[in-house]
Design a protein around this motif. Structure first.
Motif, PDB file in Angstrom:
ATOM      1  N   UNK A  87     -36.435  23.040 -20.738  1.00  0.00           N
ATOM      2  CA  UNK A  87     -37.343  23.324 -19.628  1.00  0.00           C
ATOM      3  C   UNK A  87     -38.452  22.286 -19.596  1.00  0.00           C
ATOM      4  N   UNK A  88     -38.105  21.105 -20.096  1.00  0.00           N
ATOM      5  CA  UNK A  88     -39.015  19.966 -20.097  1.00  0.00           C
ATOM      6  C   UNK A  88     -38.368  18.842 -19.300  1.00  0.00           C
ATOM      7  N   UNK A  89     -39.171  17.912 -18.804  1.00  0.00           N
ATOM      8  CA  UNK A  89     -38.580  16.765 -18.094  1.00  0.00           C
ATOM      9  C   UNK A  89     -37.622  15.993 -19.002  1.00  0.00           C
ATOM     10  N   UNK A  90     -36.580  15.452 -18.403  1.00  0.00           N
ATOM     11  CA  UNK A  90     -35.582  14.679 -19.146  1.00  0.00           C
ATOM     12  C   UNK A  90     -35.507  13.291 -18.507  1.00  0.00           C
ATOM     13  N   UNK A  91     -35.744  12.264 -19.312  1.00  0.00           N
ATOM     14  CA  UNK A  91     -35.635  10.891 -18.836  1.00  0.00           C
ATOM     15  C   UNK A  91     -34.158  10.490 -18.868  1.00  0.00           C
ATOM     16  N   UNK A  92     -33.606  10.139 -17.714  1.00  0.00           N
ATOM     17  CA  UNK A  92     -32.184   9.831 -17.652  1.00  0.00           C
ATOM     18  C   UNK A  92     -31.810   8.643 -18.534  1.00  0.00           C
ATOM     19  N   UNK A  93     -32.644   7.618 -18.579  1.00  0.00           N
ATOM     20  CA  UNK A  93     -32.335   6.456 -19.426  1.00  0.00           C
ATOM     21  C   UNK A  93     -32.255   6.860 -20.895  1.00  0.00           C
ATOM     22  N   UNK A  94     -33.145   7.742 -21.338  1.00  0.00           N
ATOM     23  CA  UNK A  94     -33.093   8.214 -22.726  1.00  0.00           C
ATOM     24  C   UNK A  94     -31.866   9.085 -22.945  1.00  0.00           C
ATOM     25  N   UNK A  95     -31.556   9.930 -21.988  1.00  0.00           N
ATOM     26  CA  UNK A  95     -30.357  10.777 -22.111  1.00  0.00           C
ATOM     27  C   UNK A  95     -29.117   9.905 -22.230  1.00  0.00           C
ATOM     28  N   UNK A  96     -29.018   8.885 -21.401  1.00  0.00           N
ATOM     29  CA  UNK A  96     -27.856   7.991 -21.445  1.00  0.00           C
ATOM     30  C   UNK A  96     -27.818   7.170 -22.733  1.00  0.00           C
ATOM     31  N   UNK A  97     -28.971   6.844 -23.276  1.00  0.00           N
ATOM     32  CA  UNK A  97     -29.023   6.072 -24.522  1.00  0.00           C
ATOM     33  C   UNK A  97     -28.641   6.909 -25.745  1.00  0.00           C
ATOM     34  N   UNK A  98     -28.551   8.225 -25.583  1.00  0.00           N
ATOM     35  CA  UNK A  98     -28.295   9.107 -26.721  1.00  0.00           C
ATOM     36  C   UNK A  98     -26.808   9.229 -27.087  1.00  0.00           C
ATOM     37  N   UNK A  99     -25.917   8.591 -26.309  1.00  0.00           N
ATOM     38  CA  UNK A  99     -24.488   8.647 -26.629  1.00  0.00           C
ATOM     39  C   UNK A  99     -23.814   7.363 -26.156  1.00  0.00           C
ATOM     40  N   UNK A 100     -22.645   7.079 -26.721  1.00  0.00           N
ATOM     41  CA  UNK A 100     -21.908   5.865 -26.384  1.00  0.00           C
ATOM     42  C   UNK A 100     -20.554   6.124 -25.754  1.00  0.00           C
ATOM     43  N   UNK A 101     -20.008   7.316 -25.890  1.00  0.00           N
ATOM     44  CA  UNK A 101     -18.645   7.611 -25.432  1.00  0.00           C
ATOM     45  C   UNK A 101     -18.510   7.395 -23.923  1.00  0.00           C
ATOM     46  N   UNK A 153     -20.825   1.280 -15.872  1.00  0.00           N
ATOM     47  CA  UNK A 153     -21.846   1.928 -15.051  1.00  0.00           C
ATOM     48  C   UNK A 153     -22.320   3.195 -15.746  1.00  0.00           C
ATOM     49  N   UNK A 154     -23.489   3.644 -15.347  1.00  0.00           N
ATOM     50  CA  UNK A 154     -24.016   4.939 -15.760  1.00  0.00           C
ATOM     51  C   UNK A 154     -24.130   5.775 -14.496  1.00  0.00           C
ATOM     52  N   UNK A 155     -23.611   7.004 -14.546  1.00  0.00           N
ATOM     53  CA  UNK A 155     -23.565   7.838 -13.351  1.00  0.00           C
ATOM     54  C   UNK A 155     -24.122   9.229 -13.626  1.00  0.00           C
ATOM     55  N   UNK A 156     -24.523   9.889 -12.555  1.00  0.00           N
ATOM     56  CA  UNK A 156     -24.956  11.283 -12.595  1.00  0.00           C
ATOM     57  C   UNK A 156     -24.068  12.026 -11.608  1.00  0.00           C
ATOM     58  N   UNK A 157     -23.603  13.222 -11.994  1.00  0.00           N
ATOM     59  CA  UNK A 157     -22.718  14.017 -11.146  1.00  0.00           C
ATOM     60  C   UNK A 157     -23.218  15.458 -11.059  1.00  0.00           C
ATOM     61  N   UNK A 158     -22.974  16.086  -9.917  1.00  0.00           N
ATOM     62  CA  UNK A 158     -23.176  17.522  -9.748  1.00  0.00           C
ATOM     63  C   UNK A 158     -21.803  18.150  -9.612  1.00  0.00           C
ATOM     64  N   UNK A 159     -21.518  19.129 -10.458  1.00  0.00           N
ATOM     65  CA  UNK A 159     -20.241  19.840 -10.376  1.00  0.00           C
ATOM     66  C   UNK A 159     -20.461  21.288 -10.788  1.00  0.00           C
ATOM     67  N   UNK A 160     -19.705  22.224 -10.213  1.00  0.00           N
ATOM     68  CA  UNK A 160     -19.823  23.606 -10.662  1.00  0.00           C
ATOM     69  C   UNK A 160     -19.569  23.708 -12.172  1.00  0.00           C
ATOM     70  N   UNK A 161     -20.356  24.509 -12.850  1.00  0.00           N
ATOM     71  CA  UNK A 161     -20.170  24.711 -14.281  1.00  0.00           C
ATOM     72  C   UNK A 161     -18.723  25.091 -14.556  1.00  0.00           C
ATOM     73  N   UNK A 162     -18.132  24.440 -15.550  1.00  0.00           N
ATOM     74  CA  UNK A 162     -16.750  24.718 -15.917  1.00  0.00           C
ATOM     75  C   UNK A 162     -15.728  23.815 -15.261  1.00  0.00           C
ATOM     76  N   UNK A 182     -25.984  17.888 -24.037  1.00  0.00           N
ATOM     77  CA  UNK A 182     -26.775  16.704 -24.334  1.00  0.00           C
ATOM     78  C   UNK A 182     -27.584  16.989 -25.595  1.00  0.00           C
ATOM     79  N   UNK A 183     -27.435  16.110 -26.579  1.00  0.00           N
ATOM     80  CA  UNK A 183     -28.261  16.220 -27.781  1.00  0.00           C
ATOM     81  C   UNK A 183     -29.604  15.619 -27.414  1.00  0.00           C
ATOM     82  N   UNK A 184     -30.659  16.350 -27.667  1.00  0.00           N
ATOM     83  CA  UNK A 184     -32.003  15.902 -27.271  1.00  0.00           C
ATOM     84  C   UNK A 184     -32.257  14.473 -27.711  1.00  0.00           C
ATOM     85  N   UNK A 185     -32.597  13.591 -26.728  1.00  0.00           N
ATOM     86  CA  UNK A 185     -32.874  12.199 -27.074  1.00  0.00           C
ATOM     87  C   UNK A 185     -34.170  12.058 -27.855  1.00  0.00           C
TER      88      UNK A 185
END
Length: 136
Positions: A3-17, A97-106, A133-136
């Motif tokens: 319930x805190x702001x999430x920086x997308x660049x940090x979120x993306x930097x937290x994984x490599x797969x 590329x780095x992308x963001x998607x909206x999809x129904x859960x599941x 997402x593991x907290x960056x």
């Protein structure tokens, strides 16, 4: 979910797969997922839901099989595109590329007909409903 702001660049930097989306947050019954992509995904379809893409960095191409034939849309950084439900599509990125998607859960990343691959998905494609997402 945080319930805190999430920086997308940090979120993306937290994984490599690659092709292995992380769930950043949820909006009602939808996941907000981020992913790193390179190369080609697989042709797939979501029969009951649209799929929203936002390119955070790089360039994404989405090949579409539509009633009038095939076409490819090119999405540079900052572009959005919605693949309509029932449209077979294959995302790809030649240089990553780095992308963001909206999809129904599941929603499964390989669409509604995952069984058509006979368990033979390419090694670089993760058939998942998203990973936390593991907290960056």
């Amino acid at each position: 979910m945080s319930h805190e702001p999430i920086a997308l660049r940090q979120a993306l930097a937290s994984f490599d797969a690659l092709w292995s989306p992380r769930i950043v947050t949820r909006v009602n019954d939808y996941d907000v997922r981020v992913a790193k992509v390179e190369g080609e995904h697989v042709w797939h379809v979501h029969e009951h839901t649209d799929e929203f893409f936002l390119v955070v960095d790089g360039e994404l191409r989405i090949a579409l099989r539509e009633p009038v034939g095939e076409r490819t849309v090119t999405l540079p950084t900052g572009s959005v595109f919605t693949v309509p439900r029932g449209t077979e599509h294959r995302p790809s990125s030649a240089s990553g590329a780095s992308i963001l998607m909206f999809e129904p859960t599941g929603t499964l990343t390989v669409g509604d007909r995952a069984d058509r691959y006979g368990g033979e998905l390419p090694d670089h494609v993760d058939a998942t409903t998203g990973h936390p997402l593991v907290a960056p």
